[in-house]
Enzyme design. Structure first.
Site, PDB file in Angstrom:
ATOM      1  N   HIS A 191      -9.454   6.812  -9.038  1.00 24.99           N
ATOM      2  CA  HIS A 191      -8.288   6.608  -9.907  1.00 24.99           C
ATOM      3  C   HIS A 191      -8.514   5.501 -10.936  1.00 24.99           C
ATOM      4  CE1 HIS A 191      -5.444   8.604  -6.720  1.00 24.99           C
ATOM      5  NE2 HIS A 191      -6.112   9.484  -7.422  1.00 24.99           N
TER       6      HIS A 191
ATOM      7  N   ASN B 128      -7.941   3.169  -4.765  1.00 23.49           N
ATOM      8  CA  ASN B 128      -7.442   1.877  -5.240  1.00 23.49           C
ATOM      9  C   ASN B 128      -8.135   1.466  -6.526  1.00 23.49           C
ATOM     10  OD1 ASN B 128      -5.980   1.945  -2.937  1.00 23.49           O
ATOM     11  ND2 ASN B 128      -7.190   0.420  -1.842  1.00 23.49           N
TER      12      ASN B 128
ATOM     13  N   TYR C  42       0.110  -3.548 -16.109  1.00 23.32           N
ATOM     14  CA  TYR C  42      -1.270  -3.675 -15.621  1.00 23.32           C
ATOM     15  C   TYR C  42      -1.766  -5.120 -15.695  1.00 23.32           C
ATOM     16  CZ  TYR C  42      -1.451   1.200 -14.673  1.00 23.32           C
ATOM     17  OH  TYR C  42      -1.186   2.426 -14.113  1.00 23.32           O
TER      18      TYR C  42
ATOM     19  N   GLU D 227       1.060   4.278  10.269  1.00 23.51           N
ATOM     20  CA  GLU D 227       1.951   5.426  10.509  1.00 23.51           C
ATOM     21  C   GLU D 227       1.225   6.721  10.171  1.00 23.51           C
ATOM     22  OE1 GLU D 227       5.209   4.451   7.940  1.00 23.51           O
ATOM     23  OE2 GLU D 227       3.928   4.454   6.175  1.00 23.51           O
TER      24      GLU D 227
ATOM     25  N   ARG E  51      -0.590  -6.586 -12.529  1.00 24.24           N
ATOM     26  CA  ARG E  51      -1.446  -6.144 -11.413  1.00 24.24           C
ATOM     27  C   ARG E  51      -2.806  -6.848 -11.461  1.00 24.24           C
ATOM     28  NH1 ARG E  51      -1.387   0.120 -10.292  1.00 24.24           N
ATOM     29  NH2 ARG E  51      -2.181  -0.614  -8.300  1.00 24.24           N
TER      30      ARG E  51
ATOM     31  N   THR F   7      -3.756   5.657   3.496  1.00 23.58           N
ATOM     32  CA  THR F   7      -3.238   6.456   2.384  1.00 23.58           C
ATOM     33  C   THR F   7      -2.239   7.460   2.936  1.00 23.58           C
ATOM     34  OG1 THR F   7      -3.820   7.969   0.575  1.00 23.58           O
ATOM     35  CG2 THR F   7      -5.344   7.913   2.438  1.00 23.58           C
ATOM     36  N   SER F   8      -1.157   7.655   2.179  1.00 28.18           N
ATOM     37  CA  SER F   8      -0.022   8.397   2.718  1.00 28.18           C
ATOM     38  C   SER F   8      -0.257   9.904   2.804  1.00 28.18           C
ATOM     39  CB  SER F   8       1.211   8.103   1.865  1.00 28.18           C
ATOM     40  OG  SER F   8       0.913   8.341   0.508  1.00 28.18           O
TER      41      SER F   8
ATOM     42  N   CYS G 140     -10.142  -0.794 -30.685  1.00 32.60           N
ATOM     43  CA  CYS G 140     -11.534  -0.343 -30.683  1.00 32.60           C
ATOM     44  C   CYS G 140     -12.040  -0.310 -32.129  1.00 32.60           C
ATOM     45  CB  CYS G 140     -11.550   1.057 -30.068  1.00 32.60           C
ATOM     46  SG  CYS G 140     -13.157   1.844 -30.038  1.00 32.60           S
TER      47      CYS G 140
HETATM   48  N1  APR Z   1      -3.454  -0.690   7.080  1.00 34.72           N
HETATM   49  C1  APR Z   1      -3.628   0.629   6.836  1.00 34.72           C
HETATM   50  N2  APR Z   1      -2.713   1.377   6.219  1.00 34.72           N
HETATM   51  C2  APR Z   1      -1.582   0.776   5.810  1.00 34.72           C
HETATM   52  C3  APR Z   1      -1.328  -0.597   6.017  1.00 34.72           C
HETATM   53  C4  APR Z   1      -2.336  -1.349   6.707  1.00 34.72           C
HETATM   54  N3  APR Z   1      -2.194  -2.641   6.951  1.00 34.72           N
HETATM   55  N4  APR Z   1      -0.105  -0.882   5.498  1.00 34.72           N
HETATM   56  C5  APR Z   1       0.379   0.262   4.982  1.00 34.72           C
HETATM   57  N5  APR Z   1      -0.490   1.271   5.174  1.00 34.72           N
HETATM   58  C6  APR Z   1      -0.391   2.689   4.799  1.00 34.72           C
HETATM   59  C7  APR Z   1       1.017   3.241   4.806  1.00 34.72           C
HETATM   60  O1  APR Z   1       1.368   3.670   6.106  1.00 34.72           O
HETATM   61  C8  APR Z   1       0.895   4.404   3.821  1.00 34.72           C
HETATM   62  O2  APR Z   1       0.512   5.577   4.477  1.00 34.72           O
HETATM   63  O3  APR Z   1      -0.841   2.813   3.492  1.00 34.72           O
HETATM   64  C9  APR Z   1      -0.257   3.958   2.903  1.00 34.72           C
HETATM   65  C10 APR Z   1       0.167   3.609   1.512  1.00 34.72           C
HETATM   66  O4  APR Z   1       0.636   4.752   0.887  1.00 34.72           O
HETATM   67  P1  APR Z   1       0.845   4.809  -0.705  1.00 34.72           P
HETATM   68  O5  APR Z   1       1.536   3.559  -1.130  1.00 34.72           O
HETATM   69  O6  APR Z   1       1.471   6.121  -1.015  1.00 34.72           O
HETATM   70  O7  APR Z   1      -0.626   4.682  -1.277  1.00 34.72           O
HETATM   71  P2  APR Z   1      -1.748   5.771  -1.522  1.00 34.72           P
HETATM   72  O8  APR Z   1      -1.674   6.852  -0.510  1.00 34.72           O
HETATM   73  O9  APR Z   1      -3.012   5.013  -1.685  1.00 34.72           O
HETATM   74  O10 APR Z   1      -1.317   6.342  -2.928  1.00 34.72           O
HETATM   75  C11 APR Z   1      -2.199   7.217  -3.570  1.00 34.72           C
HETATM   76  O11 APR Z   1      -0.808   7.208  -5.529  1.00 34.72           O
HETATM   77  O12 APR Z   1       0.360   5.378  -6.213  1.00 34.72           O
HETATM   78  C12 APR Z   1      -0.587   6.323  -6.603  1.00 34.72           C
HETATM   79  O13 APR Z   1      -2.577   6.324  -7.879  1.00 34.72           O
HETATM   80  C13 APR Z   1      -1.861   5.606  -6.899  1.00 34.72           C
HETATM   81  O14 APR Z   1      -3.969   5.635  -5.760  1.00 34.72           O
HETATM   82  C14 APR Z   1      -2.567   5.696  -5.589  1.00 34.72           C
HETATM   83  C15 APR Z   1      -2.138   7.052  -5.054  1.00 34.72           C
END
Ligand code: APR
Length: 244
Positions: free
Chosen positions: A118, A101, A65, A214, A68, A188-189, A150
Protein backbone atom coordinates in the site's frame (compact mmCIF):
# COMPACT_ATOMS: atom_id res chain seq x y z
CA UNK A 1 0.83 -16.91 24.55
CA UNK A 2 -0.89 -19.40 26.80
CA UNK A 3 1.14 -22.37 28.00
CA UNK A 4 -1.07 -24.56 25.82
CA UNK A 5 -0.17 -22.62 22.66
CA UNK A 6 1.80 -24.88 20.32
CA UNK A 7 4.79 -23.17 18.66
CA UNK A 8 4.66 -22.68 14.91
CA UNK A 9 7.03 -25.28 13.44
CA UNK A 10 9.16 -24.02 10.58
CA UNK A 11 11.29 -26.75 9.08
CA UNK A 12 14.29 -26.79 6.71
CA UNK A 13 12.09 -27.13 3.63
CA UNK A 14 9.58 -24.45 4.54
CA UNK A 15 9.16 -21.11 2.81
CA UNK A 16 7.36 -18.49 4.85
CA UNK A 17 5.10 -15.75 3.48
CA UNK A 18 4.12 -13.11 6.04
CA UNK A 19 1.32 -10.57 5.64
CA UNK A 20 1.11 -7.79 8.24
CA UNK A 21 -1.49 -5.10 8.83
CA UNK A 22 -2.03 -2.15 11.15
CA UNK A 23 -2.19 -4.44 14.20
CA UNK A 24 1.55 -5.22 14.04
CA UNK A 25 2.27 -1.55 14.74
CA UNK A 26 -0.44 -1.12 17.39
CA UNK A 27 1.94 -1.86 20.27
CA UNK A 28 4.29 0.80 18.86
CA UNK A 29 1.54 3.32 19.56
CA UNK A 30 0.26 3.73 15.97
CA UNK A 31 -3.50 3.47 16.01
CA UNK A 32 -5.18 0.99 13.69
CA UNK A 33 -7.88 2.23 11.37
CA UNK A 34 -10.51 0.13 13.16
CA UNK A 35 -9.54 1.59 16.54
CA UNK A 36 -10.80 4.93 15.49
CA UNK A 37 -14.46 4.36 14.78
CA UNK A 38 -14.10 4.93 11.04
CA UNK A 39 -12.11 8.12 11.53
CA UNK A 40 -8.38 8.36 10.95
CA UNK A 41 -6.69 11.09 13.01
CA UNK A 42 -10.16 12.68 12.99
CA UNK A 43 -10.57 12.52 9.20
CA UNK A 44 -13.00 10.44 7.13
CA UNK A 45 -11.10 8.03 4.84
CA UNK A 46 -12.82 9.35 1.74
CA UNK A 47 -11.62 12.89 2.56
CA UNK A 48 -7.93 11.99 2.77
CA UNK A 49 -7.17 8.62 1.16
CA UNK A 50 -8.75 8.65 -2.28
CA UNK A 51 -7.76 10.16 -5.65
CA UNK A 52 -10.97 12.26 -5.45
CA UNK A 53 -9.85 13.75 -2.13
CA UNK A 54 -6.50 14.70 -3.70
CA UNK A 55 -8.27 16.48 -6.58
CA UNK A 56 -10.64 18.23 -4.21
CA UNK A 57 -8.24 19.35 -1.48
CA UNK A 58 -4.56 18.41 -1.77
CA UNK A 59 -3.71 20.55 1.26
CA UNK A 60 -6.05 18.49 3.49
CA UNK A 61 -4.56 15.24 2.15
CA UNK A 62 -1.01 16.43 2.85
CA UNK A 63 -1.95 17.69 6.33
CA UNK A 64 -3.22 14.20 7.11
CA UNK A 65 -0.11 12.42 5.78
CA UNK A 66 2.17 14.98 7.44
CA UNK A 67 0.49 14.15 10.75
CA UNK A 68 1.03 10.43 10.09
CA UNK A 69 4.69 11.11 9.19
CA UNK A 70 5.12 12.88 12.52
CA UNK A 71 3.52 10.06 14.52
CA UNK A 72 5.36 7.27 12.70
CA UNK A 73 8.64 9.15 13.08
CA UNK A 74 8.21 9.12 16.86
CA UNK A 75 7.21 5.44 17.06
CA UNK A 76 9.66 2.60 17.64
CA UNK A 77 9.54 -1.02 16.40
CA UNK A 78 8.02 -3.44 18.92
CA UNK A 79 8.83 -7.11 19.68
CA UNK A 80 6.54 -8.29 16.84
CA UNK A 81 8.54 -6.35 14.23
CA UNK A 82 11.76 -7.64 15.77
CA UNK A 83 10.57 -11.27 15.84
CA UNK A 84 9.81 -11.10 12.11
CA UNK A 85 13.22 -9.55 11.37
CA UNK A 86 14.87 -12.37 13.37
CA UNK A 87 12.88 -14.98 11.46
CA UNK A 88 14.16 -13.43 8.22
CA UNK A 89 17.73 -13.64 9.56
CA UNK A 90 17.22 -17.34 10.21
CA UNK A 91 15.48 -18.21 6.93
CA UNK A 92 17.17 -15.88 4.43
CA UNK A 93 15.57 -16.14 1.02
CA UNK A 94 13.00 -18.64 2.34
CA UNK A 95 11.31 -15.66 3.99
CA UNK A 96 9.16 -12.96 2.43
CA UNK A 97 7.21 -10.16 4.10
CA UNK A 98 4.35 -8.25 2.54
CA UNK A 99 3.01 -5.40 4.65
CA UNK A 100 -0.11 -3.33 4.17
CA UNK A 101 1.43 -0.76 6.50
CA UNK A 102 2.96 2.42 5.21
CA UNK A 103 5.13 3.03 8.28
CA UNK A 104 8.80 2.00 8.24
CA UNK A 105 8.89 0.03 11.50
CA UNK A 106 9.61 -3.32 9.81
CA UNK A 107 12.70 -1.83 8.14
CA UNK A 108 13.79 -0.16 11.36
CA UNK A 109 13.54 -3.54 13.10
CA UNK A 110 15.86 -5.01 10.44
CA UNK A 111 13.52 -6.52 7.81
CA UNK A 112 14.91 -6.37 4.26
CA UNK A 113 12.96 -8.89 2.16
CA UNK A 114 9.74 -6.89 2.23
CA UNK A 115 7.22 -5.16 0.02
CA UNK A 116 4.89 -2.33 1.01
CA UNK A 117 1.82 -3.19 -1.05
CA UNK A 118 0.00 0.00 0.00
CA UNK A 119 2.99 2.31 -0.47
CA UNK A 120 5.29 4.06 2.00
CA UNK A 121 4.71 7.01 4.26
CA UNK A 122 8.26 8.37 3.88
CA UNK A 123 8.26 8.27 0.08
CA UNK A 124 6.66 10.80 -2.31
CA UNK A 125 6.15 10.91 -6.04
CA UNK A 126 4.85 13.13 -8.83
CA UNK A 127 1.07 13.05 -9.33
CA UNK A 128 1.68 12.66 -13.08
CA UNK A 129 3.11 9.54 -14.74
CA UNK A 130 6.08 11.68 -15.90
CA UNK A 131 8.72 9.00 -15.35
CA UNK A 132 10.28 10.47 -12.21
CA UNK A 133 10.88 7.66 -9.71
CA UNK A 134 9.34 7.83 -6.21
CA UNK A 135 11.85 9.36 -3.77
CA UNK A 136 12.54 9.33 -0.03
CA UNK A 137 10.81 12.29 1.61
CA UNK A 138 10.44 13.07 5.32
CA UNK A 139 9.13 16.62 4.84
CA UNK A 140 5.86 17.90 6.25
CA UNK A 141 3.55 19.80 3.90
CA UNK A 142 0.96 21.67 5.84
CA UNK A 143 -0.31 24.30 3.42
CA UNK A 144 -1.09 24.42 -0.30
CA UNK A 145 1.90 26.74 -0.85
CA UNK A 146 4.31 24.23 0.71
CA UNK A 147 3.35 21.37 -1.64
CA UNK A 148 6.43 20.69 -3.76
CA UNK A 149 6.29 20.63 -7.57
CA UNK A 150 7.93 18.16 -9.90
CA UNK A 151 10.08 19.36 -12.81
CA UNK A 152 7.14 18.46 -15.10
CA UNK A 153 4.85 20.85 -13.23
CA UNK A 154 2.87 18.17 -11.37
CA UNK A 155 2.31 18.34 -7.64
CA UNK A 156 4.23 15.98 -5.36
CA UNK A 157 1.87 13.49 -3.68
CA UNK A 158 2.34 10.79 -1.03
CA UNK A 159 3.52 7.42 -2.43
CA UNK A 160 0.48 5.74 -0.91
CA UNK A 161 -2.02 3.41 -2.55
CA UNK A 162 -5.33 5.15 -1.93
CA UNK A 163 -8.73 3.46 -1.95
CA UNK A 164 -9.60 2.90 -5.60
CA UNK A 165 -5.93 2.57 -6.66
CA UNK A 166 -4.10 -0.65 -7.51
CA UNK A 167 -1.81 -2.19 -4.87
CA UNK A 168 1.91 -2.35 -5.71
CA UNK A 169 3.97 -5.38 -6.81
CA UNK A 170 1.04 -7.80 -7.09
CA UNK A 171 2.92 -10.08 -9.50
CA UNK A 172 5.81 -10.57 -7.06
CA UNK A 173 3.38 -11.12 -4.19
CA UNK A 174 1.51 -13.79 -6.16
CA UNK A 175 4.81 -15.57 -6.97
CA UNK A 176 5.84 -15.58 -3.33
CA UNK A 177 2.44 -16.91 -2.22
CA UNK A 178 2.64 -19.66 -4.87
CA UNK A 179 5.91 -21.01 -3.44
CA UNK A 180 5.18 -20.58 0.27
CA UNK A 181 4.50 -23.55 2.56
CA UNK A 182 3.69 -21.47 5.64
CA UNK A 183 1.64 -18.27 5.74
CA UNK A 184 1.65 -16.00 8.79
CA UNK A 185 -0.94 -13.23 8.83
CA UNK A 186 -0.51 -10.69 11.61
CA UNK A 187 -2.79 -7.89 12.78
CA UNK A 188 -5.10 -7.31 9.86
CA UNK A 189 -8.87 -7.32 9.93
CA UNK A 190 -9.33 -9.36 6.74
CA UNK A 191 -11.66 -6.68 5.41
CA UNK A 192 -9.52 -4.92 2.78
CA UNK A 193 -8.96 -6.64 -0.59
CA UNK A 194 -6.96 -8.03 -2.28
CA UNK A 195 -4.87 -8.71 0.87
CA UNK A 196 -7.83 -10.36 2.60
CA UNK A 197 -7.77 -12.99 -0.15
CA UNK A 198 -4.06 -13.98 0.11
CA UNK A 199 -4.94 -16.73 2.58
CA UNK A 200 -7.33 -18.17 -0.03
CA UNK A 201 -4.79 -17.88 -2.86
CA UNK A 202 -2.37 -20.10 -0.92
CA UNK A 203 -2.71 -23.81 -1.75
CA UNK A 204 -4.48 -26.35 0.47
CA UNK A 205 -1.17 -27.78 1.81
CA UNK A 206 0.03 -24.39 3.07
CA UNK A 207 -0.22 -24.02 6.88
CA UNK A 208 -1.96 -20.73 7.54
CA UNK A 209 -1.76 -18.93 10.88
CA UNK A 210 -3.47 -15.76 12.03
CA UNK A 211 -1.99 -13.79 14.94
CA UNK A 212 -4.00 -10.97 16.53
CA UNK A 213 -6.28 -10.23 19.49
CA UNK A 214 -9.55 -10.94 17.67
CA UNK A 215 -10.74 -13.16 14.86
CA UNK A 216 -10.32 -11.58 11.43
CA UNK A 217 -13.27 -11.49 9.00
CA UNK A 218 -11.65 -14.27 6.92
CA UNK A 219 -10.99 -16.49 9.99
CA UNK A 220 -12.47 -19.62 8.40
CA UNK A 221 -9.65 -19.76 5.82
CA UNK A 222 -6.89 -20.30 8.45
CA UNK A 223 -5.42 -23.53 9.79
CA UNK A 224 -5.05 -21.96 13.22
CA UNK A 225 -5.82 -18.69 14.97
CA UNK A 226 -3.44 -17.51 17.69
CA UNK A 227 -5.44 -14.91 19.59
CA UNK A 228 -3.27 -12.36 21.37
CA UNK A 229 -1.32 -9.13 20.84
CA UNK A 230 1.37 -9.67 18.22
CA UNK A 231 4.19 -8.21 20.32
CA UNK A 232 3.29 -10.47 23.21
CA UNK A 233 2.80 -13.76 21.34
CA UNK A 234 4.92 -13.63 18.19
CA UNK A 235 8.44 -13.76 19.72
CA UNK A 236 7.71 -16.96 21.69
CA UNK A 237 5.67 -18.53 18.94
CA UNK A 238 8.38 -18.18 16.29
CA UNK A 239 11.43 -18.56 18.48
CA UNK A 240 10.23 -21.97 19.54
CA UNK A 241 9.48 -22.99 15.97
CA UNK A 242 12.88 -21.83 14.83
CA UNK A 243 14.76 -24.02 17.23
CA UNK A 244 13.23 -27.13 15.75
N1 APR B 1 -1.50 -7.25 17.62
C1 APR B 1 -2.03 -7.82 16.51
N2 APR B 1 -3.15 -7.38 15.94
C2 APR B 1 -3.76 -6.32 16.49
C3 APR B 1 -3.27 -5.66 17.64
C4 APR B 1 -2.07 -6.19 18.23
N3 APR B 1 -1.53 -5.65 19.30
N4 APR B 1 -4.12 -4.65 17.94
C5 APR B 1 -5.09 -4.66 17.01
N5 APR B 1 -4.90 -5.67 16.14
C6 APR B 1 -5.71 -6.08 14.98
C7 APR B 1 -7.19 -5.83 15.13
O1 APR B 1 -7.81 -6.90 15.80
C8 APR B 1 -7.63 -5.73 13.66
O2 APR B 1 -7.97 -6.98 13.16
O3 APR B 1 -5.29 -5.33 13.89
C9 APR B 1 -6.35 -5.25 12.95
C10 APR B 1 -6.42 -3.84 12.45
O4 APR B 1 -7.37 -3.78 11.44
P1 APR B 1 -7.46 -2.51 10.45
O5 APR B 1 -7.36 -1.27 11.27
O6 APR B 1 -8.66 -2.72 9.60
O7 APR B 1 -6.11 -2.59 9.64
P2 APR B 1 -5.71 -3.40 8.34
O8 APR B 1 -6.42 -4.70 8.29
O9 APR B 1 -4.23 -3.37 8.29
O10 APR B 1 -6.28 -2.46 7.21
C11 APR B 1 -5.94 -2.77 5.88
O11 APR B 1 -6.97 -0.73 5.13
O12 APR B 1 -6.95 1.19 6.34
C12 APR B 1 -6.62 0.63 5.11
O13 APR B 1 -4.84 0.83 3.57
C13 APR B 1 -5.14 0.73 4.94
O14 APR B 1 -3.45 -0.97 4.89
C14 APR B 1 -4.68 -0.59 5.47
C15 APR B 1 -5.80 -1.53 5.06
Amino acid sequence: MSAAEEPIRIGEEDRVFVLTGAGVSAESGLKTFRDQGGLWEGYRVEDVATPEAWEEDAERVWRFYSERRKRAGLAEPNPAHRALAELEQALGERFFLCTQNVDDLHERAGSRRLIHMHGELFVSRCENACGRAPFADHKLYESEAEIARCGCGGRIRPHIVWFGEIPLEMERIQQEIDRATVMLVVGTSGAVYPAANFVRWAGPRVRKYYIGPEEPMNAAAFTRLVLGDAGAVLPGLLEAGNRE
